[in-house]
Design an enzyme around this catalytic site. Structure first.
Site, mmCIF file in Angstrom:
data_model
loop_
_atom_site.group_PDB
_atom_site.id
_atom_site.type_symbol
_atom_site.label_atom_id
_atom_site.label_comp_id
_atom_site.label_asym_id
_atom_site.label_seq_id
_atom_site.Cartn_x
_atom_site.Cartn_y
_atom_site.Cartn_z
ATOM 1 N N HIS A 305 0.844 -1.192 0.000
ATOM 2 C CA HIS A 305 0.000 0.000 0.000
ATOM 3 C C HIS A 305 0.876 1.236 0.000
ATOM 4 C CE1 HIS A 305 -3.130 2.841 1.129
ATOM 5 N NE2 HIS A 305 -3.988 1.930 0.713
ATOM 6 N N ASP A 362 -7.943 -5.315 0.304
ATOM 7 C CA ASP A 362 -8.474 -6.214 -0.709
ATOM 8 C C ASP A 362 -8.085 -7.678 -0.500
ATOM 9 O OD1 ASP A 362 -9.738 -4.234 -2.257
ATOM 10 O OD2 ASP A 362 -7.806 -3.631 -3.086
#
Ligand code: ACO
Length: 427
Positions: A305, A362
């Site tokens: 991320h 996710d």
């Protein structure tokens, strides 16, 4: 707070430093080009704050995420998605009366104009739901031409409410068209999540009652996705809105931005990756080895991320929820075990440790969506449904900001120097 000073050649420029609520510091480079003839180069805007925002606070080092000051775990545990929609739109959690009014108003706007059915039917049955959702969202603007002025606060408010109300219907109808089933109209006696599930999964021939475990899980997942600061899709929404495009067009742009596998499309990509691992019987060490190989474009989807460099607080909540939801529904999915093993191996591996790569939002969400009965290529539209209130509040914040400017980044031109045209017959 002291200013920052930049020295370039013989010149020096003092730049003001702004400080955010949590002590974050930002150098204001507004005068850099006019004073020193310099622009900043910042690939992927990794160090650039476009402006101030009071919607969401993220601390990537400590794994903190708060909407309007409220910690994400409390919101996920104790509120409904519509409360969070209200919070993001108006800045405060609603009182009971305010919430009742808001829910009533959302409920009143869930229907789509009957003509929109033709829009869904113009797509091939196999069309990806993200393309259909973006197109249908864009088309909504054509039904409300008197509510498109971005500077008319009342028009913006009703348009935002229409989007929150109609997006579940658009998603469900795109699904019904694809599976050759009759469209199911909204049922205003149901709550937001149950109504969506009813439009998705009920058929006229049978009574359908949404499983409370699924309704609760959906509520939690939508809340966890509701906003995330200046990510790719929210920045797209703001960018399009900065040119005073209407709110529907701006949200459609956000849906397109979200669709990519490096962003929201990752939830579909994770599931497909896990499916391939299970189907091929590959062991997780081989998969992790491939993800580290710089000659192989394969990445471990759902890992890494831009902001979180310790852990993603949403992923922690979703990981636990995946186990609980599958357990409550009596689903035994081999993909959950493979995901756990992948995480375990990756978190011990120097490559992932050095680069601070952790599971993101996710990584486990698709396993829950699958257990809830959603097809894999609908995962990203579910992300869009969750992110919608965030996009709306980001767009509204920018539209209402008297200091906002049209987004217009600079560039460093590295193309050919000036040259003269050679006529085509002489080239
Ligand atoms: N698998 C393997 N290596 C990775 C991964 C991954 N999932 N993610 C990053 N890396 C490596 C990169 O190759 C790079 O290595 P290097 O320094 O040796 O060149 C390093 O880690 C840094 O990665 P960047 O791509 O530079 O980081 P950036 O912040 O630009 O990208 C992103 C973040 C896009 C999320 C990236 O980690 C990725 O592609 N992850 C997989 C896709 C994904 O899960 N996306 C969803 C993100 S969450 C969201 O949008 C909702």
């Amino acid at each position: 707070m002291s200013d920052a000073v930049i020295r370039f050649g013989d010149e020096e420029l003092t730049l003001p430093v702004h400080v955010g609520t949590e002590g974050e510091k930002g150098v204001d480079i507004g005068k850099l080009r006019s004073s020193l003839g310099l622009v900043t180069v910042d690939r992927g805007f990794a160090n650039t704050a476009e402006g101030r925002s009071s919607v969401t606070y993220i601390n990537g080092e400590e794994g903190i995420l708060r909407y309007r000051g409220y910690p994400i775990d409390q919101l996920a545990e104790e509120t409904s998605f519509l409360e969070v929609c209200y919070l993001l739109q108006y800045g405060e959690l609603p009182s009971k009366t305010e919430l009742d009014d808001f829910e009533e108003s959302i409920t009143r706007h869930t229907l789509l104009r009957e003509d929109t059915k033709h829009l869904f039917e113009a797509f091939p049955h196999a069309a990806h739901p993200m393309q259909i959702l973006a197109s249908a969202t864009s088309a909504l603007a054509t039904y409300y031409p008197d509510k498109l002025d971005p500077l008319d606060a009342e028009a913006v408010d009703i348009s935002a409410r229409r989007l929150i109300a109609k997006t579940p219907t658009m998603i469900a109808w795109s699904y019904k068209y694809r599976v050759h089933q009759p469209y199911v109209y909204p049922d205003n006696s149901l709550d937001y999540g149950s109504n969506f599930l009813n439009m998705m999964f009920s058929v006229p021939a049978e009574k359908y009652v949404a499983d409370p475990v699924i309704v609760k899980a959906l509520n939690m997942l939508l809340i966890l996705h509701a906003d995330h600061g200046q990510n790719c899709s929210s920045s797209a929404v703001r960018l399009v809105g900065s040119g005073h495009a209407n709110i529907f067009s701006s949200i459609a742009a956000g849906i397109h931005a979200l669709s990519g596998p490096l962003h929201g499309g990752a939830n579909q990509a994770v599931l497909e990756m896990l499916d391939r691992i299970v189907a091929s019987g590959q062991d997780v060490d081989t998969v992790v080895k491939r993800a580290k190989d710089k000659d192989d474009p394969f990445r471990l989807m759902g890992f890494g991320h831009r902001v979180y460099k310790n852990f993603d607080p949403r992923a922690r909540i979703i990981k636990q929820a995946a186990a609980d939801v599958l357990d409550s529904l009596g689903v035994d999915d081999p993909l959950l075990e493979v995901a756990r093993q992948l995480e375990e191996v990756a978190l011990e591996d120097d490559y992932f440790v050095e680069r601070k790569l952790y599971p993101n939002v996710d990584f486990y969400s698709g396993i829950i969506y699958r257990a809830m009965g959603f097809p894999t290529d609908m995962f990203t539209v579910l992300f869009a449904l969750g992110r919608l209130p965030g996009w709306l509040s980001q767009w509204r914040e920018l539209s209402a900001d008297p200091e906002a400017k049209i987004f217009r980044p600079r560039q460093l031109y590295v193309g050919p120097e000036e040259r003269d045209i050679v006529r085509v017959e002489d080239r």
